[in-house]
Scaffold this active site. Structure first.
Site, PDB file in Angstrom:
ATOM      1  CB  SER A   1      -0.824  -0.138   1.485  1.00 19.24           C
ATOM      2  OG  SER A   1      -1.970   0.480   0.871  1.00 19.24           O
TER       3      SER A   1
ATOM      4  CG  ASP B   1      -5.864  -3.601  -4.322  1.00 19.38           C
ATOM      5  OD1 ASP B   1      -6.194  -3.380  -3.351  1.00 19.38           O
ATOM      6  OD2 ASP B   1      -4.588  -4.186  -4.312  1.00 19.38           O
TER       7      ASP B   1
ATOM      8  CG  HIS C   1      -5.408  -2.436   0.370  1.00 21.71           C
ATOM      9  ND1 HIS C   1      -5.102  -1.851  -0.857  1.00 21.71           N
ATOM     10  CD2 HIS C   1      -4.935  -1.943   1.315  1.00 21.71           C
ATOM     11  CE1 HIS C   1      -4.635  -0.935  -0.881  1.00 21.71           C
ATOM     12  NE2 HIS C   1      -4.035  -0.869   0.694  1.00 21.71           N
TER      13      HIS C   1
HETATM   14  N1  LIG Z   1      -9.537   4.509   4.922  1.00 25.50           N
HETATM   15  C1  LIG Z   1      -8.936   3.601   4.673  1.00 25.50           C
HETATM   16  C2  LIG Z   1      -8.142   3.106   6.122  1.00 25.50           C
HETATM   17  C3  LIG Z   1      -7.005   2.074   5.791  1.00 25.50           C
HETATM   18  O1  LIG Z   1      -5.941   2.276   4.926  1.00 25.50           O
HETATM   19  C4  LIG Z   1      -6.191   1.733   6.544  1.00 25.50           C
HETATM   20  C5  LIG Z   1      -6.070   1.637   8.054  1.00 25.50           C
HETATM   21  C6  LIG Z   1      -5.528   1.028   9.218  1.00 25.50           C
HETATM   22  C7  LIG Z   1      -4.563   0.295   8.812  1.00 25.50           C
HETATM   23  C8  LIG Z   1      -4.481   0.523   7.331  1.00 25.50           C
HETATM   24  C9  LIG Z   1      -4.615   1.119   6.206  1.00 25.50           C
HETATM   25  N2  LIG Z   1      -4.898   0.837   5.247  1.00 25.50           N
HETATM   26  C10 LIG Z   1      -3.748  -0.426   4.469  1.00 25.50           C
HETATM   27  O2  LIG Z   1      -2.747  -0.382   4.251  1.00 25.50           O
HETATM   28  C11 LIG Z   1      -9.528   2.840   3.972  1.00 25.50           C
HETATM   29  O3  LIG Z   1     -10.692   2.699   4.145  1.00 25.50           O
HETATM   30  O4  LIG Z   1      -9.108   1.421   4.222  1.00 25.50           O
END
Ligand SMILES: N[C@@H](CC(=O)c1ccccc1NC=O)C(=O)O
Length: 293
Positions: free
Chosen positions: A154, A235, A267
């Site tokens: 990510s 994704d 994801h």
């Molecule tokens: N607002 C994001 C939050 C997010 O991506 C995320 C939150 C906490 C830990 C990891 C995250 N994303 C990935 O790596 C979502 O909707 O997934």
């Protein structure tokens, strides 16, 4: 050229850049909660299984620290996998990011995971520099290593991609990165500026462009580095478009790059499953490293 993302309204753009909205396994909050839990538990397994050297400084700031997971046997002649955690440049840390070490250690592979200053404390320029500096530090620590490989998820895949276009002279090392596995990454930061993700980051357009891997492809040297760009079946279309676009740019530049679409994942579990030896991306990392020993 007008880009496809710029035609999306703010609401749709934010939906596309909300990975949790696209999971087919769980609702939004549950998938993130499970993500943190899975990675934390996996990291505990790795820490129990490995010789570890935790909180090794790679810079002067308190947060510039890395964890090393070391295999048994010959002390320093191992390949090293560097893992860069995700979390939209504002969540997570190395404390839950050692989960991929357990299946790699028995193959004689060392793992390094670093902290970088997430937003709002850190900004994009700093995070990019910290990841590069931590890699320079591990190279200095293990000059006899059998190859350095990078993996990021990510936002971490973005930071790895920025590392691939580093001018290592600035960091005082010659880093011959042998491979990189970029998982569900973001390679163009421009759309991010227009979403909630930028509330903590506060990136300007200039900063976003300067730190966008798609803008830096020309600075990459077609050397020995094999790049794998992996994306999850679930994704969002925007995430898949970003991966496909970056893949095409690297290919057009003559780099050794392949594209992997991981069926049946979203994801989050696309990376969580690196705690399992039989998982397709674990096997891909093992093969990449073993082929070049
Ligand atoms: N607002 C994001 C939050 C997010 O991506 C995320 C939150 C906490 C830990 C990891 C995250 N994303 C990935 O790596 C979502 O909707 O997934």
């Amino acid at each position: 050229m007008e880009e496809s993302w710029s035609k999306l309204g703010k609401e749709e753009l934010e939906h596309q850049y909300s990975p949790s909205h696209w999971s087919h396994r769980m609702d939004r909050d549950a998938v993130i909660e499970a993500h943190v839990r899975e990675m934390t538990e996996g990291t505990e397994v790795s820490r129990a299984a490995a010789r570890t050297a935790l909180d090794i400084p790679y810079g002067d700031s308190d947060s510039e620290r890395m964890d090393l997971y070391l295999p048994d046997g010959e002390p320093t002649k191992f390949p090293i996998l560097v893992y860069v955690h995700g979390g939209y440049w504002q969540f997570l840390s190395k404390e839950e990011s050692g989960f991929m070490a357990a299946p790699l250690l028995p193959h004689g592979i060392a793992v390094m995971v670093m902290d970088y200053d997430i937003a709002p404390k850190g900004n994009m320029d700093l995070m990019v520099a910290q990841v590069r500096r931590s890699i320079a530090a591990v190279l200095r620590l293990y000059p006899q290593n059998a190859g350095v490989y990078l993996c990021g998820h990510s936002a971490g895949a973005h930071l790895v991609a920025m590392t691939l276009c580093a001018d290592w002279m600035e960091y005082g090392v010659t880093a011959d990165i042998k491979g990189a596995v970029l998982v569900s990454g973001v390679y163009d930061l421009q759309p991010i500026i227009h979403t909630y993700v930028n509330d903590a980051l506060q990136m300007s357009l200039e900063v976003a462009l300067k730190n966008s891997p798609v803008q830096c492809v020309g600075q990459m040297k077609p050397g020995n580095c094999r790049v794998v760009i992996a994306v999850a079946e679930h994704d969002s279309p925007e995430f898949r478009r970003q991966s496909q676009h970056y893949f095409q740019s690297l290919k057009a530049s003559g780099l050794s790059v392949s594209y992997v679409h991981v069926d049946g994942t979203d994801h989050f579990d696309i990376i969580e499953k690196l705690s399992q030896e039989e998982y397709v991306l674990t096997q891909l990392i093992l093969k990449m490293i073993m082929d070049q020993l």
